[in-house]
Design a protein around this motif. Structure first.
Motif, PDB file in Angstrom:
ATOM      1  N   ALA A 163       0.833  -1.203   0.000  1.00  0.00           N
ATOM      2  CA  ALA A 163       0.000   0.000   0.000  1.00  0.00           C
ATOM      3  C   ALA A 163       0.867   1.252   0.000  1.00  0.00           C
ATOM      4  O   ALA A 163       0.525   2.266  -0.625  1.00  0.00           O
ATOM      5  CB  ALA A 163      -0.926  -0.003   1.213  1.00  0.00           C
ATOM      6  N   ARG A 164       1.975   1.201   0.704  1.00  0.00           N
ATOM      7  CA  ARG A 164       2.893   2.345   0.756  1.00  0.00           C
ATOM      8  C   ARG A 164       3.510   2.601  -0.625  1.00  0.00           C
ATOM      9  O   ARG A 164       3.544   3.742  -1.113  1.00  0.00           O
ATOM     10  CB  ARG A 164       4.003   2.071   1.770  1.00  0.00           C
ATOM     11  CG  ARG A 164       4.991   3.225   1.992  1.00  0.00           C
ATOM     12  CD  ARG A 164       5.961   2.810   3.094  1.00  0.00           C
ATOM     13  NE  ARG A 164       6.812   3.916   3.501  1.00  0.00           N
ATOM     14  CZ  ARG A 164       8.027   4.152   3.025  1.00  0.00           C
ATOM     15  NH1 ARG A 164       8.531   3.359   2.083  1.00  0.00           N
ATOM     16  NH2 ARG A 164       8.727   5.181   3.463  1.00  0.00           N
ATOM     17  N   ARG A 165       3.947   1.539  -1.267  1.00  0.00           N
ATOM     18  CA  ARG A 165       4.569   1.675  -2.581  1.00  0.00           C
ATOM     19  C   ARG A 165       3.562   2.143  -3.634  1.00  0.00           C
ATOM     20  O   ARG A 165       3.884   2.981  -4.488  1.00  0.00           O
ATOM     21  CB  ARG A 165       5.169   0.327  -2.999  1.00  0.00           C
ATOM     22  CG  ARG A 165       5.927   0.358  -4.327  1.00  0.00           C
ATOM     23  CD  ARG A 165       6.700  -0.918  -4.550  1.00  0.00           C
ATOM     24  NE  ARG A 165       5.854  -2.101  -4.515  1.00  0.00           N
ATOM     25  CZ  ARG A 165       5.849  -2.998  -3.539  1.00  0.00           C
ATOM     26  NH1 ARG A 165       6.627  -2.842  -2.480  1.00  0.00           N
ATOM     27  NH2 ARG A 165       5.052  -4.049  -3.584  1.00  0.00           N
ATOM     28  N   ALA A 166       2.327   1.631  -3.544  1.00  0.00           N
ATOM     29  CA  ALA A 166       1.290   2.022  -4.510  1.00  0.00           C
ATOM     30  C   ALA A 166       1.022   3.520  -4.446  1.00  0.00           C
ATOM     31  O   ALA A 166       0.818   4.174  -5.475  1.00  0.00           O
ATOM     32  CB  ALA A 166       0.008   1.242  -4.247  1.00  0.00           C
ATOM     33  N   GLY A 167       1.015   4.088  -3.229  1.00  0.00           N
ATOM     34  CA  GLY A 167       0.767   5.519  -3.090  1.00  0.00           C
ATOM     35  C   GLY A 167       1.926   6.360  -3.571  1.00  0.00           C
ATOM     36  O   GLY A 167       1.727   7.460  -4.113  1.00  0.00           O
ATOM     37  N   ARG A 168       3.145   5.859  -3.392  1.00  0.00           N
ATOM     38  CA  ARG A 168       4.317   6.624  -3.806  1.00  0.00           C
ATOM     39  C   ARG A 168       4.514   6.588  -5.320  1.00  0.00           C
ATOM     40  O   ARG A 168       5.146   7.484  -5.892  1.00  0.00           O
ATOM     41  CB  ARG A 168       5.567   6.075  -3.110  1.00  0.00           C
ATOM     42  CG  ARG A 168       5.589   6.434  -1.625  1.00  0.00           C
ATOM     43  CD  ARG A 168       6.680   5.734  -0.857  1.00  0.00           C
ATOM     44  NE  ARG A 168       6.776   6.336   0.477  1.00  0.00           N
ATOM     45  CZ  ARG A 168       7.780   7.079   0.897  1.00  0.00           C
ATOM     46  NH1 ARG A 168       8.796   7.320   0.097  1.00  0.00           N
ATOM     47  NH2 ARG A 168       7.782   7.583   2.116  1.00  0.00           N
ATOM     48  N   GLU A 169       3.982   5.561  -5.967  1.00  0.00           N
ATOM     49  CA  GLU A 169       4.164   5.409  -7.414  1.00  0.00           C
ATOM     50  C   GLU A 169       2.961   5.891  -8.218  1.00  0.00           C
ATOM     51  O   GLU A 169       2.997   5.912  -9.445  1.00  0.00           O
ATOM     52  CB  GLU A 169       4.444   3.943  -7.742  1.00  0.00           C
ATOM     53  CG  GLU A 169       5.757   3.418  -7.158  1.00  0.00           C
ATOM     54  CD  GLU A 169       5.962   1.946  -7.424  1.00  0.00           C
ATOM     55  OE1 GLU A 169       5.028   1.292  -7.946  1.00  0.00           O
ATOM     56  OE2 GLU A 169       7.064   1.442  -7.121  1.00  0.00           O
ATOM     57  N   VAL A 170       1.876   6.278  -7.532  1.00  0.00           N
ATOM     58  CA  VAL A 170       0.635   6.613  -8.230  1.00  0.00           C
ATOM     59  C   VAL A 170       0.782   7.905  -9.027  1.00  0.00           C
ATOM     60  O   VAL A 170       1.496   8.835  -8.628  1.00  0.00           O
ATOM     61  CB  VAL A 170      -0.518   6.738  -7.215  1.00  0.00           C
ATOM     62  CG1 VAL A 170      -0.395   8.019  -6.403  1.00  0.00           C
ATOM     63  CG2 VAL A 170      -1.868   6.687  -7.902  1.00  0.00           C
ATOM     64  N   ASP A 171       0.097   7.938 -10.155  1.00  0.00           N
ATOM     65  CA  ASP A 171      -0.015   9.159 -10.957  1.00  0.00           C
ATOM     66  C   ASP A 171      -1.368   9.777 -10.631  1.00  0.00           C
ATOM     67  O   ASP A 171      -2.412   9.179 -10.934  1.00  0.00           O
ATOM     68  CB  ASP A 171       0.077   8.826 -12.453  1.00  0.00           C
ATOM     69  CG  ASP A 171      -0.044  10.053 -13.344  1.00  0.00           C
ATOM     70  OD1 ASP A 171      -0.336  11.155 -12.822  1.00  0.00           O
ATOM     71  OD2 ASP A 171       0.129   9.906 -14.572  1.00  0.00           O
ATOM     72  N   PRO A 172      -1.415  10.940  -9.981  1.00  0.00           N
ATOM     73  CA  PRO A 172      -2.705  11.520  -9.570  1.00  0.00           C
ATOM     74  C   PRO A 172      -3.625  11.846 -10.735  1.00  0.00           C
ATOM     75  O   PRO A 172      -4.815  12.078 -10.532  1.00  0.00           O
ATOM     76  CB  PRO A 172      -2.295  12.784  -8.809  1.00  0.00           C
ATOM     77  CG  PRO A 172      -0.920  13.101  -9.279  1.00  0.00           C
ATOM     78  CD  PRO A 172      -0.276  11.781  -9.588  1.00  0.00           C
ATOM     79  N   ARG A 173      -3.089  11.867 -11.961  1.00  0.00           N
ATOM     80  CA  ARG A 173      -3.926  12.144 -13.137  1.00  0.00           C
ATOM     81  C   ARG A 173      -4.431  10.860 -13.789  1.00  0.00           C
ATOM     82  O   ARG A 173      -5.190  10.914 -14.761  1.00  0.00           O
ATOM     83  CB  ARG A 173      -3.133  12.955 -14.151  1.00  0.00           C
ATOM     84  CG  ARG A 173      -2.717  14.334 -13.650  1.00  0.00           C
ATOM     85  CD  ARG A 173      -1.619  14.921 -14.491  1.00  0.00           C
ATOM     86  NE  ARG A 173      -0.407  14.100 -14.412  1.00  0.00           N
ATOM     87  CZ  ARG A 173       0.739  14.378 -15.015  1.00  0.00           C
ATOM     88  NH1 ARG A 173       0.836  15.473 -15.752  1.00  0.00           N
ATOM     89  NH2 ARG A 173       1.785  13.576 -14.892  1.00  0.00           N
ATOM     90  N   ASP A 174      -3.992   9.719 -13.262  1.00  0.00           N
ATOM     91  CA  ASP A 174      -4.364   8.425 -13.848  1.00  0.00           C
ATOM     92  C   ASP A 174      -5.412   7.746 -12.969  1.00  0.00           C
ATOM     93  O   ASP A 174      -5.112   7.319 -11.853  1.00  0.00           O
ATOM     94  CB  ASP A 174      -3.126   7.543 -13.981  1.00  0.00           C
ATOM     95  CG  ASP A 174      -3.446   6.184 -14.572  1.00  0.00           C
ATOM     96  OD1 ASP A 174      -4.418   6.090 -15.340  1.00  0.00           O
ATOM     97  OD2 ASP A 174      -2.719   5.203 -14.267  1.00  0.00           O
ATOM     98  N   ASP A 175      -6.629   7.643 -13.473  1.00  0.00           N
ATOM     99  CA  ASP A 175      -7.715   7.057 -12.691  1.00  0.00           C
ATOM    100  C   ASP A 175      -7.432   5.611 -12.306  1.00  0.00           C
ATOM    101  O   ASP A 175      -7.756   5.181 -11.190  1.00  0.00           O
ATOM    102  CB  ASP A 175      -9.030   7.115 -13.485  1.00  0.00           C
ATOM    103  CG  ASP A 175      -9.518   8.535 -13.691  1.00  0.00           C
ATOM    104  OD1 ASP A 175      -9.136   9.414 -12.887  1.00  0.00           O
ATOM    105  OD2 ASP A 175     -10.267   8.767 -14.663  1.00  0.00           O
ATOM    106  N   GLU A 176      -6.824   4.864 -13.208  1.00  0.00           N
ATOM    107  CA  GLU A 176      -6.599   3.444 -12.945  1.00  0.00           C
ATOM    108  C   GLU A 176      -5.599   3.231 -11.812  1.00  0.00           C
ATOM    109  O   GLU A 176      -5.793   2.366 -10.955  1.00  0.00           O
ATOM    110  CB  GLU A 176      -6.107   2.735 -14.219  1.00  0.00           C
ATOM    111  CG  GLU A 176      -6.030   1.222 -14.103  1.00  0.00           C
ATOM    112  CD  GLU A 176      -7.363   0.577 -13.758  1.00  0.00           C
ATOM    113  OE1 GLU A 176      -7.353  -0.448 -13.042  1.00  0.00           O
ATOM    114  OE2 GLU A 176      -8.409   1.101 -14.190  1.00  0.00           O
ATOM    115  N   SER A 177      -4.533   4.032 -11.790  1.00  0.00           N
ATOM    116  CA  SER A 177      -3.537   3.857 -10.731  1.00  0.00           C
ATOM    117  C   SER A 177      -4.115   4.275  -9.375  1.00  0.00           C
ATOM    118  O   SER A 177      -3.815   3.668  -8.341  1.00  0.00           O
ATOM    119  CB  SER A 177      -2.264   4.651 -11.037  1.00  0.00           C
ATOM    120  OG  SER A 177      -2.511   6.045 -11.050  1.00  0.00           O
ATOM    121  N   LEU A 178      -4.979   5.278  -9.356  1.00  0.00           N
ATOM    122  CA  LEU A 178      -5.643   5.671  -8.112  1.00  0.00           C
ATOM    123  C   LEU A 178      -6.626   4.599  -7.662  1.00  0.00           C
ATOM    124  O   LEU A 178      -6.785   4.354  -6.459  1.00  0.00           O
ATOM    125  CB  LEU A 178      -6.366   7.002  -8.303  1.00  0.00           C
ATOM    126  CG  LEU A 178      -5.472   8.244  -8.297  1.00  0.00           C
ATOM    127  CD1 LEU A 178      -6.224   9.443  -8.853  1.00  0.00           C
ATOM    128  CD2 LEU A 178      -4.963   8.548  -6.896  1.00  0.00           C
TER     129      LEU A 178
END
Length: 310
Positions: free
Chosen positions: A181-196
């Motif tokens: 969960a920590r890694r997912a938040g650090r790698e997320v693109d806030p403009r990408d709906d799928e990664s969020l």
């Protein structure tokens, strides 16, 4: 002083801690409670509440089954993964009633937080309403046989799944999914709906998994779970708005062009999603600031019998 103890006193002396029934493992108890939660929801007369309750119970079960899926025994790990996939498949069939309610909630949120006019909200709601009314059971009755069968199969598997992890193995599994969960938040693109959306899945799992250790330090544990729920809510609202935007974009264009409410709706959605993504990632950074090894050491200290001495 009497030489013999009374029957009651003698029984108390002979009852050593080892002779008392040991409490169920943390995972076993949590799985049993989540299973009962889903079973209870199936008895609700309100179809919307029934679907919501079943889906909530399933999410909790799937988060716990993730932990059981780390068991060393291959057969148990495979059973946990198969059970999780089966629950996910049934939950997808129950999504229709929830999606309709989520759409209405998203429109209300846009009025309250993004300046969407009530008139535009009503027009959008009418435009997105299904052509035919949903089935009265909201999906539960249609899939009742599959739900009952899966609940029965899971009930038989619970003893093995619940015993899959002792406290040491549970601690390692919790740390593993914290790191994810920590890694997912650090790698997320806030403009990408799928990664969020993928981040949201990890946060949902973490939220239910952390309930297992609340009893080790209730004051801090309850606060942690509450904040994870806040993060989950923010990401959930963002996801619902992404679905609403896709629905708006796919709405048929009339001969005279898009209605006025359409542009207002898209503008409100974009503004609200940007704020939600920003605040969600700020909260994620605070909740997951700790490195996984430090997180594991801290949980180990909370769960240690030494920390429970008075």
């Amino acid at each position: 002083m009497p030489e013999k103890l009374s029957g009651v006193a003698a029984e108390a002396v002979d009852s050593s801690p080892a002779s008392l029934a040991a409490p169920p493992p943390r995972l076993a108890q949590a799985l049993s409670e989540a299973h009962q939660e889903a079973r209870d929801a199936l008895t609700l007369s309100d179809p919307v509440k029934a679907v919501h309750g079943v889906r909530k119970g399933f999410k909790r079960l799937r988060a716990l089954l993730r932990l059981a899926g780390t068991a060393r025994e291959r057969e148990v790990a495979d059973l946990a993964r198969a059970s999780r996939r089966a629950l996910a498949a049934i939950a997808r069939h129950l999504a229709q009633a929830r999606d309709m309610a989520a759409r209405e909630d998203a429109l209300d949120d846009l009025v309250a937080k993004a300046g969407l006019s009530p008139a535009a909200r009503r027009a959008a709601s009418r435009a997105f309403a299904p052509a035919t009314a949903s089935a009265p059971d909201g999906g539960v009755g249609t899939h009742r046989a599959a739900l009952d069968a899966e609940m029965a199969a899971l009930a038989q598997a619970l003893p093995r799944l619940g015993a899959a992890l002792d406290d040491k193995a549970l601690l390692a599994a919790l740390a593993t999914f914290y790191a994810r969960a920590r890694r997912a938040g650090r790698e997320v693109d806030p403009r990408d709906d799928e990664s969020l959306h993928e981040l949201r899945k990890e946060v949902v799992a973490q939220r239910y998994q952390m309930e297992l250790v609340i009893s080790a330090w209730p004051a801090l544990g309850e606060l942690w779970v509450d904040q994870l729920q806040r993060l989950r809510d923010k990401l959930g609202k963002h996801h619902d708005l992404a679905v609403l935007r896709a629905l708006a974009e796919a709405h048929p264009v009339r001969a005279d062009g898009r209605p006025l409410w359409h542009a207002q709706l898209l503008a409100a959605i974009d503004a609200r999603r940007e704020k939600l993504a920003h605040s969600a990632l700020l909260l994620h950074a605070r909740l997951f600031a700790e490195k996984p090894r430090a997180f594991r050491r801290r949980l180990s200290a909370y769960m240690s019998p030494v920390s429970e001495r008075k």
